[in-house]
Design an enzyme around this catalytic site. Structure first.
Site, PDB file in Angstrom:
ATOM      1  N   GLU A 112       0.853  -1.196   0.000  1.00 17.41           N
ATOM      2  CA  GLU A 112       0.000   0.000   0.000  1.00 17.41           C
ATOM      3  C   GLU A 112       0.878   1.231   0.000  1.00 17.41           C
ATOM      4  O   GLU A 112       2.036   1.171   0.438  1.00 17.41           O
ATOM      5  CB  GLU A 112      -0.837   0.044   1.295  1.00 17.41           C
ATOM      6  CG  GLU A 112      -1.831  -1.058   1.426  1.00 17.41           C
ATOM      7  CD  GLU A 112      -2.388  -1.157   2.849  1.00 17.41           C
ATOM      8  OE1 GLU A 112      -2.264  -0.179   3.621  1.00 17.41           O
ATOM      9  OE2 GLU A 112      -2.924  -2.216   3.173  1.00 17.41           O
ATOM     10  N   LYS A 114       2.267   4.567   1.477  1.00 17.88           N
ATOM     11  CA  LYS A 114       2.392   5.079   2.844  1.00 17.88           C
ATOM     12  C   LYS A 114       2.053   6.565   2.810  1.00 17.88           C
ATOM     13  O   LYS A 114       2.848   7.396   2.354  1.00 17.88           O
ATOM     14  CB  LYS A 114       3.814   4.850   3.364  1.00 17.88           C
ATOM     15  CG  LYS A 114       3.976   5.227   4.824  1.00 17.88           C
ATOM     16  CD  LYS A 114       5.336   4.753   5.329  1.00 17.88           C
ATOM     17  CE  LYS A 114       5.543   4.996   6.806  1.00 17.88           C
ATOM     18  NZ  LYS A 114       5.252   6.324   7.284  1.00 17.88           N
ATOM     19  N   ASP A 116       1.430  10.281   3.835  1.00 14.03           N
ATOM     20  CA  ASP A 116       2.138  11.132   4.791  1.00 14.03           C
ATOM     21  C   ASP A 116       1.158  12.075   5.479  1.00 14.03           C
ATOM     22  O   ASP A 116       0.901  13.175   5.020  1.00 14.03           O
ATOM     23  CB  ASP A 116       3.219  11.929   4.049  1.00 14.03           C
ATOM     24  CG  ASP A 116       4.252  12.479   5.008  1.00 14.03           C
ATOM     25  OD1 ASP A 116       4.193  12.143   6.206  1.00 14.03           O
ATOM     26  OD2 ASP A 116       5.115  13.247   4.565  1.00 14.03           O
ATOM     27  N   TYR A 221      -6.623   2.053   6.365  1.00 12.37           N
ATOM     28  CA  TYR A 221      -5.726   0.973   5.947  1.00 12.37           C
ATOM     29  C   TYR A 221      -5.604  -0.183   6.940  1.00 12.37           C
ATOM     30  O   TYR A 221      -4.840  -1.116   6.722  1.00 12.37           O
ATOM     31  CB  TYR A 221      -4.326   1.512   5.641  1.00 12.37           C
ATOM     32  CG  TYR A 221      -3.754   2.410   6.729  1.00 12.37           C
ATOM     33  CD1 TYR A 221      -3.485   1.920   7.994  1.00 12.37           C
ATOM     34  CD2 TYR A 221      -3.479   3.747   6.462  1.00 12.37           C
ATOM     35  CE1 TYR A 221      -2.974   2.733   8.982  1.00 12.37           C
ATOM     36  CE2 TYR A 221      -2.954   4.576   7.456  1.00 12.37           C
ATOM     37  CZ  TYR A 221      -2.709   4.056   8.704  1.00 12.37           C
ATOM     38  OH  TYR A 221      -2.207   4.870   9.678  1.00 12.37           O
ATOM     39  N   LYS A 309      10.854   3.384   3.179  1.00 16.57           N
ATOM     40  CA  LYS A 309      10.845   4.857   3.136  1.00 16.57           C
ATOM     41  C   LYS A 309      11.588   5.335   1.894  1.00 16.57           C
ATOM     42  O   LYS A 309      12.738   4.943   1.676  1.00 16.57           O
ATOM     43  CB  LYS A 309      11.548   5.422   4.378  1.00 16.57           C
ATOM     44  CG  LYS A 309      10.823   5.120   5.668  1.00 16.57           C
ATOM     45  CD  LYS A 309       9.680   6.055   5.904  1.00 16.57           C
ATOM     46  CE  LYS A 309      10.096   7.232   6.700  1.00 16.57           C
ATOM     47  NZ  LYS A 309       9.588   7.421   7.991  1.00 16.57           N
ATOM     48  N   CYS A 403      16.115  49.809  -0.099  1.00 16.64           N
ATOM     49  CA  CYS A 403      15.240  49.019  -0.967  1.00 16.64           C
ATOM     50  C   CYS A 403      15.893  48.858  -2.345  1.00 16.64           C
ATOM     51  O   CYS A 403      16.293  49.847  -2.956  1.00 16.64           O
ATOM     52  CB  CYS A 403      13.891  49.726  -1.117  1.00 16.64           C
ATOM     53  SG  CYS A 403      12.861  48.988  -2.385  1.00 16.64           S
ATOM     54  N   CYS A 406      13.563  51.077  -4.918  1.00 14.95           N
ATOM     55  CA  CYS A 406      13.404  52.533  -4.901  1.00 14.95           C
ATOM     56  C   CYS A 406      14.478  53.249  -4.092  1.00 14.95           C
ATOM     57  O   CYS A 406      14.522  54.479  -4.075  1.00 14.95           O
ATOM     58  CB  CYS A 406      12.025  52.907  -4.367  1.00 14.95           C
ATOM     59  SG  CYS A 406      11.832  52.549  -2.617  1.00 14.95           S
ATOM     60  N   CYS A 421      10.300  47.779   2.913  1.00 13.01           N
ATOM     61  CA  CYS A 421      10.365  49.105   2.323  1.00 13.01           C
ATOM     62  C   CYS A 421       9.010  49.741   2.599  1.00 13.01           C
ATOM     63  O   CYS A 421       7.982  49.154   2.274  1.00 13.01           O
ATOM     64  CB  CYS A 421      10.598  48.978   0.816  1.00 13.01           C
ATOM     65  SG  CYS A 421      10.294  50.534  -0.044  1.00 13.01           S
ATOM     66  N   CYS A 426       6.901  53.007  -3.932  1.00 13.17           N
ATOM     67  CA  CYS A 426       7.981  52.140  -4.408  1.00 13.17           C
ATOM     68  C   CYS A 426       7.514  51.373  -5.656  1.00 13.17           C
ATOM     69  O   CYS A 426       6.507  50.670  -5.616  1.00 13.17           O
ATOM     70  CB  CYS A 426       8.362  51.175  -3.293  1.00 13.17           C
ATOM     71  SG  CYS A 426       9.410  49.820  -3.850  1.00 13.17           S
TER      72      CYS A 426
HETATM   73  S1  IVH Z   1      -0.241   0.234   8.735  1.00 12.02           S
HETATM   74  C1  IVH Z   1       0.503  -1.949  12.633  1.00 12.02           C
HETATM   75  N1  IVH Z   1      -0.597   1.342   6.378  1.00 12.02           N
HETATM   76  O1  IVH Z   1       2.808   4.978   8.817  1.00 12.02           O
HETATM   77  C2  IVH Z   1       0.360  -1.308  11.302  1.00 12.02           C
HETATM   78  N2  IVH Z   1       0.401   2.643   8.081  1.00 12.02           N
HETATM   79  O2  IVH Z   1       5.279   4.059  10.512  1.00 12.02           O
HETATM   80  C3  IVH Z   1      -0.066   0.088  11.396  1.00 12.02           C
HETATM   81  N3  IVH Z   1       0.877   4.960   7.440  1.00 12.02           N
HETATM   82  O3  IVH Z   1       1.701   5.085  12.134  1.00 12.02           O
HETATM   83  C4  IVH Z   1       0.249   0.930  10.250  1.00 12.02           C
HETATM   84  N4  IVH Z   1       0.108   4.824   5.384  1.00 12.02           N
HETATM   85  O4  IVH Z   1       0.586   6.634  10.429  1.00 12.02           O
HETATM   86  C5  IVH Z   1      -0.129   1.497   7.630  1.00 12.02           C
HETATM   87  N5  IVH Z   1      -1.042   2.222   4.267  1.00 12.02           N
HETATM   88  C6  IVH Z   1      -0.578   2.372   5.511  1.00 12.02           C
HETATM   89  C7  IVH Z   1      -0.049   3.602   5.961  1.00 12.02           C
HETATM   90  C8  IVH Z   1       0.446   3.696   7.258  1.00 12.02           C
HETATM   91  C9  IVH Z   1       0.651   5.613   6.292  1.00 12.02           C
HETATM   92  C10 IVH Z   1       1.538   5.542   8.629  1.00 12.02           C
HETATM   93  C11 IVH Z   1       0.801   5.334   9.921  1.00 12.02           C
HETATM   94  C12 IVH Z   1       1.743   4.606  10.824  1.00 12.02           C
HETATM   95  C13 IVH Z   1       3.061   4.876  10.191  1.00 12.02           C
HETATM   96  C14 IVH Z   1       3.969   3.691  10.460  1.00 12.02           C
END
Ligand code: IVH
Length: 666
Positions: A112, A114, A116, A221, A309, A403, A406, A421, A426
């Site tokens: 999935e 991740k 942010d 998720y 990451k 400035c 001017c 300024c 100006c």
């Molecule tokens: S699963 C025990 N799925 O990433 C499993 N986390 O470092 C719980 N996050 O605290 C997390 N997208 O805030 C999961 N598709 C995803 C995610 C996700 C973002 C974040 C979440 C979690 C952190 C883990």
């Protein structure tokens, strides 16, 4: 069920469906106006029959009053974090540990995105959204139900009666983040560093109205406490949660074995820049849930999942020079000119240095080798220098005393970091003011880029925004790179802008602290520029969302003689000064004009007859022509005659125009 109860239930159901189609499926089926109309109808019915209001009603999304503080929530199932992987080897090591732990050859994974944002947990009892919380320390979080309810992709009601808790990531889409920061910039507030901070900041507000304005969204998720039926796989859970109406990120994929996982991860390294929201990696989860039990969790994170990451989107380059720009409000800001370098999918040549303090603190010098980063993957900034690579000819930079446009002396106002300024004439500020006036959220005049404005100003064709409306074809044809076609287009864009609704003009005038949202609020509340000009600090502050700082600034702005002259000239050339957007929907039920029969007489000074009539009707009253025993109220202007006498004889309530206006303002 009475017919009223049924009506309310049907309205709720329809609104839930429309809401789901719009916010979860991204496929609206009715125009916004129809949604608003039904919502208003439901609101009216609920406020007349408070016993019918329910926690899952779509009207309850911003129902609550601001909180005093946050309550603590204990997570029944801890909210864990994930172990990180930074390269293919880390992923292969994870896969090996999983296979060894299970004693099998190949594992099915789910990958999935991740997201942010900020992890949250949502609890449903009997199918109703009861409580939402932040992750906190994983065991105890904070109750942010009131704010989460404002996220329209969170269903208030689901078709599952057992207690369930779902988990997901609340986030702010990139576009919303950009416009929020633009607005903050207008209000001269500190912008958010990235969408994640913006989302977190929004959800940690005590007043749900703020979160409601922030355009947050969510992807679910995972599950927490789960009393619904057993499912075998994580992928089945995702499918089931989708069927319950939750918004699941559609990019998830089943992968057989780690090679497929690595392909998936690689495919997102570049594609991530095209997403309308930010991701910082990929989450890999073992699909079979019985394997989760076998693999177990460490104190911090499950052994059946991993977060890959992405490398930080940073780049190293040379800082060739520092240039200064003077903004519309006179703030002088330094920008780094860089040796062009690719970051997060685009070539970057300039990066923000914020202000003098920032440059000093980081000891950034011209010719230095610097690390740049797209803050929130959007706005590039210089993060730090690499001192080991500093050339001998590196030059410290300091801000000038004058400035750059001017020559006026620069000053630091109050406690500000920015140098300003303060010369009202100006040229740089005036040109920026013109650029702002024509910009997309303001008067939206296409074809007036910076280069054209520069020429118009330097050739003394335009000194202020009203002059734009008196430009002649021949004058424009005389400018560089302005052919017949572009001149015609420009002239029609200028002409068309005269019809804009008031909020565009208000925003375009560049009143300090008034962003495009506030401009709209003001235009709606005051309807035309003269009423706004005449408004007192108190009546401005009485408007929702208008604070003291903004009210002061508006009063100060309109008190300036030059501003009055400018508005008069804009009016003369035919620029519209009225609000032309949708009228606010008001709760007629609560208005004292509701169901009242009202007669207008005499000469009104501040409103036209028609405006007064529109206002009364908007609040649910009826305006009739003659006074009778059925009349509830007479509004009498100057020189009122026989109607006033008759009303007095019948003992009917009589108001002056001012009393009427004061009541409307309330
Ligand atoms: S699963 C025990 N799925 O990433 C499993 N986390 O470092 C719980 N996050 O605290 C997390 N997208 O805030 C999961 N598709 C995803 C995610 C996700 C973002 C974040 C979440 C979690 C952190 C883990």
């Amino acid at each position: 069920m009475t017919s009223l109860e049924k009506k309310v239930a049907d309205l709720r159901e329809t609104l839930h469906t429309y809401n789901y189609q719009y916010h979860v499926l991204d496929q609206p089926t009715v125009p916004d106006a129809e949604y608003d109309r039904l919502m208003q109808e439901l609101r009216t019915l609920e406020s007349a029959n408070p016993e019918l209001t329910a926690a899952d009603s779509p009207t309850q999304r911003i129902g609550g009053q601001p909180l005093e503080g946050f309550n603590k929530v204990e997570h029944q199932v801890p909210m864990l974090s994930l172990a990180n992987a930074f390269n293919d080897q880390d992923l292969r090591d994870f896969d090996r540990r999983v296979r060894e732990g299970l004693g099998i050859e190949q594992v099915d994974y789910v990958c999935e995105l991740k997201i942010d944002g900020l992890a949250v947990s949502l609890r449903y009892d009997q199918g109703i959204f009861q409580q939402g919380a932040t992750r906190g320390d994983g065991n105890i979080g904070e109750d942010i139900t009131h704010n989460l309810k404002t996220i329209r992709s969170i269903p208030l009601k689901i078709n599952e009666t057992s207690t369930i808790e779902v988990r997901g990531e609340a986030f702010m889409p990139k576009q919303s983040f950009l416009s929020l920061n633009k607005d903050k910039e207008m209000r001269e507030e500190e912008p958010f560093a990235n969408p994640r901070n913006a989302a977190a900041g929004s959800l940690r507000q005590l007043d749900p109205k703020i979160a409601a304005r922030r355009n947050l969204d969510i992807f679910i998720y995972a599950v927490g406490k789960w009393e619904a039926g057993d499912l075998d796989r994580h992928s089945d859970r995702l499918t089931y949660l989708t069927s319950l109406g939750f918004k699941i990120n559609p990019e998830w994929k089943k992968c057989q074995g780690i090679d497929q996982v690595i392909d998936y991860v690689e495919s997102w390294v570049t594609k991530r820049d095209e997403l309308p929201y930010e991701i910082d990696g990929i989450v890999i989860k073992v699909d079979r849930l019985d394997y989760h039990d076998v693999l177990k969790t460490t104190a911090k994170s499950p052994r059946w999942a991993m977060a890959y990451k992405f490398p930080a989107e940073e780049a190293v380059t040379t800082l060739n020079d520092v240039i200064l720009s003077v903004g519309r409000t006179g703030a002088v800001t330094p920008t780094a000119l860089l040796e062009p370098v690719k970051v997060a999918g685009t070539t970057v040549q300039r990066a923000s240095l914020h202000n003098e303090d920032y440059i000093k603190e980081k000891d950034i010098r011209i010719n230095d080798t610097v690390v740049i980063k797209k803050a929130g993957d959007i706005i590039p900034e210089v993060v730090r220098v690499i001192p080991e690579q500093r050339p001998k000819d590196a030059e410290p930079f300091s801000m000038p005393a004058e400035c750059p446009s001017c020559g006026a002396e620069l000053v630091r106002l109050d406690q500000e970091v920015a140098l300003r300024c303060i010369n009202p004439n100006c040229p740089a500020q005036l040109k920026e003011g013109l650029t702002h006036f024509v910009s997309r959220n303001a008067m939206n005049i296409d074809g007036l880029g910076e280069k054209v404005i520069e020429q118009l100003y330097d050739n003394q064709l335009v000194a202020n925004v009203a002059d734009l409306y008196q430009l002649k074809r021949d004058e424009l044809l005389g400018l560089e790179r302005m052919g017949e076609k572009s001149v015609s287009n420009l002239l029609s864009a200028i002409e068309a802008s005269k019809a804009n609704s008031l909020e565009r003009l208000l925003f375009g005038l560049g009143i300090r602290f008034v962003g495009s949202k506030a401009a709209k609020t003001l235009a709606r509340a005051f309807d035309d520029i003269d009423q706004l000009r005449a408004a007192s600090r108190e009546s401005l502050e009485a408007v929702d969302e208008i604070g003291k700082k903004m009210a002061d600034s508006i009063v100060r702005f309109f008190a300036e003689e030059k501003v009055g002259q400018l508005i008069d000239r804009l009016r003369q050339v035919g620029v519209n000064m009225h609000y032309r957007g949708p009228k606010p929907t008001v709760n007629q039920e609560q208005s004292i004009f509701h169901n009242k029969t009202i007669v207008l007489t005499g000469k009104l000074e501040q409103l036209t007859r028609n405006e007064a009539k529109e206002k009364i009707e908007m609040y649910g009253g009826k305006v009739t022509g003659s006074v009778s025993a059925k009349t509830d109220l007479l509004i009498a202007g100057e020189d009122a005659g026989s109607k006033l006498t008759k009303a007095e004889q019948l003992g009917i309530e009589i108001w002056t125009e001012q009393q009427f206006i004061d009541q409307i303002d309330k």
